[in-house]
Structures are given as structure tokens and as C-alpha cells.
Design a protein around this motif. Structure first.
Motif, PDB file in Angstrom:
ATOM      1  N   GLY A 350      37.526  15.889  31.535  1.00 12.09           N
ATOM      2  CA  GLY A 350      37.469  16.679  30.316  1.00 12.09           C
ATOM      3  C   GLY A 350      38.712  16.483  29.476  1.00 12.09           C
ATOM      4  O   GLY A 350      39.687  15.858  29.873  1.00 12.09           O
ATOM      5  N   GLY A 351      38.696  17.063  28.267  1.00  6.24           N
ATOM      6  CA  GLY A 351      39.838  16.978  27.358  1.00  6.24           C
ATOM      7  C   GLY A 351      40.390  18.344  27.032  1.00  6.24           C
ATOM      8  O   GLY A 351      40.959  18.541  25.954  1.00  6.24           O
ATOM      9  N   ASP A 352      40.246  19.308  27.942  1.00  2.48           N
ATOM     10  CA  ASP A 352      40.734  20.663  27.687  1.00  2.48           C
ATOM     11  C   ASP A 352      42.268  20.700  27.666  1.00  2.48           C
ATOM     12  O   ASP A 352      42.924  19.974  28.411  1.00  2.48           O
ATOM     13  CB  ASP A 352      40.239  21.625  28.761  1.00  2.48           C
ATOM     14  CG  ASP A 352      38.733  21.856  28.684  1.00  2.48           C
ATOM     15  OD1 ASP A 352      38.058  21.094  27.986  1.00  2.48           O
ATOM     16  OD2 ASP A 352      38.247  22.794  29.327  1.00  2.48           O
ATOM     17  N   PHE A 353      42.828  21.571  26.821  1.00  2.32           N
ATOM     18  CA  PHE A 353      44.276  21.752  26.799  1.00  2.32           C
ATOM     19  C   PHE A 353      44.604  23.159  26.317  1.00  2.32           C
ATOM     20  O   PHE A 353      43.783  23.841  25.711  1.00  2.32           O
ATOM     21  CB  PHE A 353      44.963  20.711  25.911  1.00  2.32           C
ATOM     22  CG  PHE A 353      44.566  20.764  24.465  1.00  2.32           C
ATOM     23  CD1 PHE A 353      45.327  21.483  23.540  1.00  2.32           C
ATOM     24  CD2 PHE A 353      43.438  20.094  24.015  1.00  2.32           C
ATOM     25  CE1 PHE A 353      44.961  21.528  22.205  1.00  2.32           C
ATOM     26  CE2 PHE A 353      43.074  20.132  22.679  1.00  2.32           C
ATOM     27  CZ  PHE A 353      43.837  20.855  21.771  1.00  2.32           C
ATOM     28  N   TYR A 354      45.829  23.580  26.603  1.00  4.25           N
ATOM     29  CA  TYR A 354      46.290  24.895  26.178  1.00  4.25           C
ATOM     30  C   TYR A 354      47.800  24.821  25.997  1.00  4.25           C
ATOM     31  O   TYR A 354      48.474  23.894  26.474  1.00  4.25           O
ATOM     32  CB  TYR A 354      45.933  25.973  27.205  1.00  4.25           C
ATOM     33  CG  TYR A 354      46.397  25.671  28.603  1.00  4.25           C
ATOM     34  CD1 TYR A 354      47.701  25.931  29.011  1.00  4.25           C
ATOM     35  CD2 TYR A 354      45.521  25.086  29.525  1.00  4.25           C
ATOM     36  CE1 TYR A 354      48.130  25.632  30.286  1.00  4.25           C
ATOM     37  CE2 TYR A 354      45.947  24.788  30.809  1.00  4.25           C
ATOM     38  CZ  TYR A 354      47.256  25.067  31.177  1.00  4.25           C
ATOM     39  OH  TYR A 354      47.686  24.761  32.440  1.00  4.25           O
ATOM     40  N   ALA A 355      48.359  25.802  25.311  1.00  5.72           N
ATOM     41  CA  ALA A 355      49.798  25.858  25.099  1.00  5.72           C
ATOM     42  C   ALA A 355      50.182  27.259  24.670  1.00  5.72           C
ATOM     43  O   ALA A 355      49.375  27.991  24.071  1.00  5.72           O
ATOM     44  CB  ALA A 355      50.242  24.842  24.043  1.00  5.72           C
ATOM     45  N   ALA A 356      51.413  27.648  24.965  1.00  2.00           N
ATOM     46  CA  ALA A 356      52.017  28.878  24.457  1.00  2.00           C
ATOM     47  C   ALA A 356      53.443  28.512  24.078  1.00  2.00           C
ATOM     48  O   ALA A 356      54.261  28.184  24.950  1.00  2.00           O
ATOM     49  CB  ALA A 356      51.990  29.981  25.506  1.00  2.00           C
ATOM     50  N   LEU A 357      53.761  28.543  22.777  1.00  3.24           N
ATOM     51  CA  LEU A 357      55.000  27.975  22.270  1.00  3.24           C
ATOM     52  C   LEU A 357      55.759  29.007  21.443  1.00  3.24           C
ATOM     53  O   LEU A 357      55.172  29.665  20.567  1.00  3.24           O
ATOM     54  CB  LEU A 357      54.708  26.747  21.411  1.00  3.24           C
ATOM     55  CG  LEU A 357      53.865  25.654  22.080  1.00  3.24           C
ATOM     56  CD1 LEU A 357      53.383  24.655  21.038  1.00  3.24           C
ATOM     57  CD2 LEU A 357      54.678  24.955  23.158  1.00  3.24           C
ATOM     58  N   PRO A 358      57.054  29.144  21.672  1.00  6.80           N
ATOM     59  CA  PRO A 358      57.861  30.026  20.818  1.00  6.80           C
ATOM     60  C   PRO A 358      58.116  29.363  19.464  1.00  6.80           C
ATOM     61  O   PRO A 358      58.429  28.175  19.399  1.00  6.80           O
ATOM     62  CB  PRO A 358      59.159  30.191  21.616  1.00  6.80           C
ATOM     63  CG  PRO A 358      59.235  28.957  22.472  1.00  6.80           C
ATOM     64  CD  PRO A 358      57.829  28.559  22.775  1.00  6.80           C
ATOM     65  N   THR A 359      57.942  30.091  18.397  1.00  4.89           N
ATOM     66  CA  THR A 359      58.195  29.581  17.041  1.00  4.89           C
ATOM     67  C   THR A 359      59.009  30.612  16.271  1.00  4.89           C
ATOM     68  O   THR A 359      59.238  31.745  16.729  1.00  4.89           O
ATOM     69  CB  THR A 359      56.884  29.309  16.285  1.00  4.89           C
ATOM     70  OG1 THR A 359      56.289  30.569  15.929  1.00  4.89           O
ATOM     71  CG2 THR A 359      55.910  28.499  17.134  1.00  4.89           C
ATOM     72  N   SER A 360      59.405  30.218  15.069  1.00  2.00           N
ATOM     73  CA  SER A 360      60.168  31.142  14.223  1.00  2.00           C
ATOM     74  C   SER A 360      59.337  32.341  13.795  1.00  2.00           C
ATOM     75  O   SER A 360      59.892  33.389  13.444  1.00  2.00           O
ATOM     76  CB  SER A 360      60.686  30.405  12.984  1.00  2.00           C
ATOM     77  OG  SER A 360      59.582  29.856  12.244  1.00  2.00           O
ATOM     78  N   GLY A 361      58.013  32.232  13.815  1.00  2.00           N
ATOM     79  CA  GLY A 361      57.158  33.326  13.385  1.00  2.00           C
ATOM     80  C   GLY A 361      56.569  34.130  14.530  1.00  2.00           C
ATOM     81  O   GLY A 361      55.760  35.032  14.294  1.00  2.00           O
TER      82      GLY A 361
END
Length: 544
Positions: A350-361
Motif C-alpha cells: 500500500g501507499g498509506d502514510f501519516y505525519a504529525a509535525l510542529p509548525t509555526s501555526g
């Protein structure tokens, strides 16, 4: 039976007149046939039944039209209607003048010929030989058709195998079916792995150890060294380890004195295949050996395809897993939990993906799926994930990020599309902005027992279409934001809207907390799925 239809031919004569019966028997014996004499239809049916049980049916039946208990035409009909005797050729005869219409009745009932007696011995003998010869040719043609049918069915099973082990099992079962003897199949992978299959006919015997399997692998490599195509040979006991056909040997068929091998390789450097049957079994005829050779060749072609796929799959899975961490960075003020369950080993990548990223907002959560199941899909998934990490260093707006990822796909992968859902959450205020690109929208789950999908929609990535403004909501202290891939709930034959409603109901009743929410959903939906499953859940903690 010889080509002229005489030797080893058994003729059943059914005639109620003793003198005529014995006279026909004498004529046929002079021509080299074995003869069975009976005086009635009942005796004929009983004789055929007994000989069927012994496997010794006659080759031709001569039937008098005027039998006392049943007409010869009716006897013929009964013989032809019984599956075990339907192929028996029948010649009607009569000493009385019979009208042409009655002769037609005999042919319509299934008879092959008609004789008027008395007749010259040469004529009787010639008719019987011709009928026996025709039956032999039909039998040979039917046997050949049966062989080809079994081969076609076996090759279909071989081509349907989803992994090398299934292929070995299918090849062993097919060899057993073609040869009617226990069989083993061996497929040698490029990494030294040996995939083995054994037919059920050899069940109940203890399996040979790994050393025996390695000995077979060495033997196959030696025989096929520098050879492409199909080879047939016999490996004597010193070379062929015992145990693979032990069940037949123990049952008294004979000592395990080696194996008869059909080996094949599709091209130089590809995986060799070996189909083995015991040498103590009945020696196969040339047609059977030819069919087993064709099966070995088909198995070699299928093995090349499957082993290449296995290698590609291993590379893709390694790539995919290495870029999907089991834990995500925690941003102050939020708790983020992810769960990832790969599809079963029998399914595609499969091509599943996920992310949790800190940003300025705030914290940017993402979940998506590259359309397709291949090494290319896994590679593009990694590119999207890395591009997103790079873009969000300077940009946190989810709509703009989706637009930039869309441009990236169009430029570098114009034939690829992907679904993606981005959610930017401000931990201090709970303000959440969602940009959706063809993905299942996020579900807001409250601790009070309600769950609502956000109305966030938009076109897939890679199409170059305008993107709507982000959907906005405010997460409360008891709310959990849930994002999933369709592998969790998509079921063949079930409308996706129905599955989404089921997910909403289960999520609303789930225990409190983000980890318990994810685990409850996996326990409910995550069994025997044909696609990878990814879940991401977020809640506010109030810590800043």
C-alpha cells in the motif's frame, strides 16, 4: 489391444440360441479374441456389473436383437445409459430379416453396427475388429482430452498462486493429479530459500529434515547448471534423500529407491523448479511425462514472476516501514497517537502514510494514501511525506500545503494521484483548519458520546484542480480528532458511506482517550483487511 483390434480384446456375446452363441464364439476365438458367452439380457447386465467392479469390462458386445427377456435394442439402451458401461461398443445381429426401421432403432439406441447372420466368418471378424479399433481410438482421444483438461486446470492453479509457497503446493498437487502418484515440488529462490510443496497423497509420513531439502536443492542446481528449458531424469537413492515419498513406501508399494524428476528454468539466472515423483511408482507413459514437463515449465515461469514480486515487495515494505515511525513527535498542549497495521503478507504493497509535525501555526497532522499498490506507490508516498516536512518549515496553511504537493505530483509524477487530509490544530485555542484532497474527512469524537464528520472535501492530489478554502472548527477539551485511511473500513461490496456510518457509531461508543479510541477501532475493523490501515488521533491536553 494391437493396431488391428485383435490381441487382448474381449468380446461379450449375448445370444439365447446355444448353437448360434457357440458358433459366434468359435469364429471370434479363431481371430484371437477372448470371448464371454451369455444367454440373456439379464445375464449380460449381471456380467457387466461384475466385470465393472473388477475393472475388466469387455471391449465389444455382440447382442442378438431377439432376446427372450428383453429386446437387444432395449439392452443396448440400458448399457449406454449406465455411466460405467456407456463407452462399450455394441454390434447388433439377427438371424431373422429385420426391417431398415428396426436397424435404425439399434443405431438410435447407441449401437455401432448391425450384422445379419449367418454371415461369412471374415465379415464378422472384420466388423468386430473395426468396432474395437474405433472404440480404442475414441478412448485414446478421450484420455488425451482428459490429460489436457487436468493440465489446463493445474496450470490455472499454478498461475493463480499468490506466493512461492502456494505455487509449490499447487505444482505438487498438479503433478500428483497428472501422474496419480505422490509428488513433491521445489522452487529455488535466488536468496538460497527453498519453497517446497507436497501432495496430499504422501500425507501421514514424517517429513524429511532440512538437510534432505538442502540436498535436493544442491542436486537441482547441479542438474540445471547452465541449462535453460525442461529436463527429465531419474535420481537414484544415493542422490535423492528418503522421506519425501515415505507414505507410499511404508504402505508396501515399494522401497524408496529415488525419484523421477522434471526440472525447468525459464531463463539463465532464474529460479529452477523441480517436480518429483517416486521412482518406485508405475513408470509414466511418454504422454504423461510430456505433460509433467509442460507443468514444470509453467511453474518456472510463474516462479520467476512471483520471486521478482517478492523481491520488489520486500524492498517496498522496507522503504515504507522505515519512513513510518511507530511514534510521532509530541507537541506541547496536544497528545497524538498513531496506529499502523500493514496488510496481510498475501496482499500488495500500500501507499498509506501519516505525519504529525510542529509548525509555526500549531501541530500539523496528515494522513493519506497514494493510489496504487506497487514499489512506485511506496516510493511516491515517501516523496510526499518528505516534501510535506520540508514545506511546513516555512508554511503551515493546510490549503497552501495541499496546493504545493499537488504541483509536485504533477511535475514529477504526472500519472500518480493521492488522497490526503491535512489538519492544522492550534493547541492554545483548539482552532482547527482542515484541507482535504479526496480523503475520508476527519471525525470529531466527543467524550460525551457523539461523533461528527467535518465537512471537508476537495479533489485528489495530482489533478491540478482548484482547492476550496479550509474547513474550520474548534476542538473542545473533551474532543478527539480522528483521521483514518480507507483500509480500516473499506469492504468490497459495501458502500463506503455505510462503512463510514459504522465507523462513526463505533467511535462514539469507544472508551475515553486517544489510545483507547484507536485500539477499539482496530479491534472492531482491523481483521483480515486487504489494504494497509493507518489511524491518527489527537486531543488537546491544556498544557502549554
Amino acid at each position: 489391444m494391437s493396431a488391428n483390434g485383435k490381441a487382448d480384446t474381449t468380446i461379450l456375446v449375448v445370444d439365447d440360441v446355444a448353437a448360434s452363441r457357440y458358433a459366434l464364439g468359435a469364429v471370434l476365438r479363431r481371430d484371437g479374441h477372448r470371448v464371454i458367452l451369455v444367454a440373456s439380457a439379464a445375464e449380460a447386465l449381471a456380467e457387466l456389473d461384475a466385470r465393472h467392479r473388477m475393472g475388466e469390462l469387455p471391449d465389444v458386445a455382440l447382442v442378438d436383437v431377439g432376446l427372450p427377456d428383453m429386446s437387444g435394442f432395449e439392452l443396448c439402451r440400458r448399457i449406454k445409459e449406465a455411466p460405467q458401461t456407456a463407452a462399450l461398443p455394441i454390434v447388433h445381429f439377427s438371424a431373422a430379416r429385420v426391417a431398415p426401421a428396426d436397424r435404425c432403432r439399434g443405431l438410435d439406441a447407441g449401437g455401432e453396427a448391425y450384422l445379419t447372420v449367418p454371415a461369412e466368418p471374415e465379415e464378422i471378424q472384420a466388423v468386430v475388429r473395426a468396432v474395437a479399433r474405433g472404440a480404442r481410438h475414441r478412448s485414446d482421444a478421450e484420455a488425451e482430452a482428459g490429460h489436457l483438461t487436468r493440465l489446463a486446470e493445474t496450470i490455472l492453479a499454478v498461475q493463480s498462486a499468490r506466493c512461492p509457497r502456494e505455487l509449490a503446493d499447487a505444482a505438487a498437487a498438479g503433478t500428483d493429479r497428472l501422474t496419480r502418484s505422490p509428488a513433491a515440488a521445489f522452487i529455488l529462490g535466488g536468496d538460497g530459500a527453498v519453497h517446497r510443496g507436497l501432495s496430499r497423497r504422501r500425507a501421514s509420513a514424517s517429513l524429511p529434515d532440512d538437510g534432505a531439502q538442502e540436498a535436493v536443492a544442491r542436486l537441482v542446481l547441479r542438474i540445471m547448471s547452465g541449462h535453460v528449458g525442461v529436463r527429465s531424469t531419474v535420481a537414484p537413492a544415493p542422490l535423492w534423500p528418503s522421506g519425501f515419498f515415505q507414505a507410499e513406501a511404508v504402505s508396501g508399494t515399494g522401497p524408496p529407491d529415488g525419484a523421477r524428476l522434471a526440472l525447468a528454468r525459464s531463463r539463465e539466472g532464474s529460479a529452477p523448479v523441480c517436480l518429483a515423483t517416486p521412482a518406485y511408482a508405475q513408470h509414466p507413459d511418454p504422454d504423461t511425462e510430456r505433460l509433467v514437463g509442460r507443468l514444470a515449465h509453467a511453474t518456472a515461469l510463474a516462479a520467476e514472476r512471483l520471486l521478482m514480486y517478492e523481491m520488489e515487495r520486500h524492498i517496498a515494505l522496507t522503504l515504507q516501514r522505515s519512513f513510518l515511525p511507530t511514534h510521532v513527535p509530541q507537541v506541547p498542549g496536544t497528545e497524538v497517537v498513531v496506529r499502523y497495521e500493514p496488510a496481510s503478507s498475501d496482499t500488495e504493497i500500500g501507499g498509506d502514510f501519516y505525519a504529525a509535525l510542529p509548525t509555526s501555526g500549531g501541530v500539523l497532522t496528515a494522513i493519506g494514501d497514494v493510489v496504487g499498490h506497487s514499489l512506485d506507490a511506496a516510493t511516491v508516498m515517501v516523496e510526499i511525506r518528505h516534501a510535506l516536512r520540508a514545506y511546513c518549515v516555512e508554511e503551515s496553511d493546510p490549503r497552501k500545503l495541499a496546493h504545493r504537493l499537488d504541483n509536485m505530483l504533477q511535475r514529477y509524477h504526472p500519472d500518480v494521484t493521492a488522497t490526503l487530509c491535512l489538519a492544522l490544530v492550534d493547541p492554545a485555542t483548539g482552532r482547527t483548519r482542515v484541507a482535504n484532497a479526496g480523503h475520508i474527512p476527519p471525525l470529531v469524537v466527543s467524550d460525551t458520546g457523539s461523533a461528527t464528520y467535518l465537512r471537508a472535501y476537495g479533489p485528489l492530489l495530482g489533478l491540478g484542480l482548484d482547492r476550496p478554502a479550509p474547513t474550520e472548527t474548534v476542538l473542545g477539551p473533551t474532543d478527539r480528532l480522528l483521521m483514518v485511511t480507507d483500509g480500516l473500513i473499506e469492504t468490497r461490496g459495501t458502500d463506503l458511506a455505510v462503512s463510514m456510518q459504522h465507523l462513526r457509531t463505533v467511535a462514539a461508543d469507544a472508551p475515553l482517550g486517544v489510545a483507547d479510541l484507536c485500539d477499539t477501532l482496530l479491534a472492531c475493523f482491523g481483521h483480515d483487511r486487504d489494504d494497509d490501515i493507518a489511524l491518527l488521533a489527537l486531543r488537546l491536553t491544556g498544557d502549554h
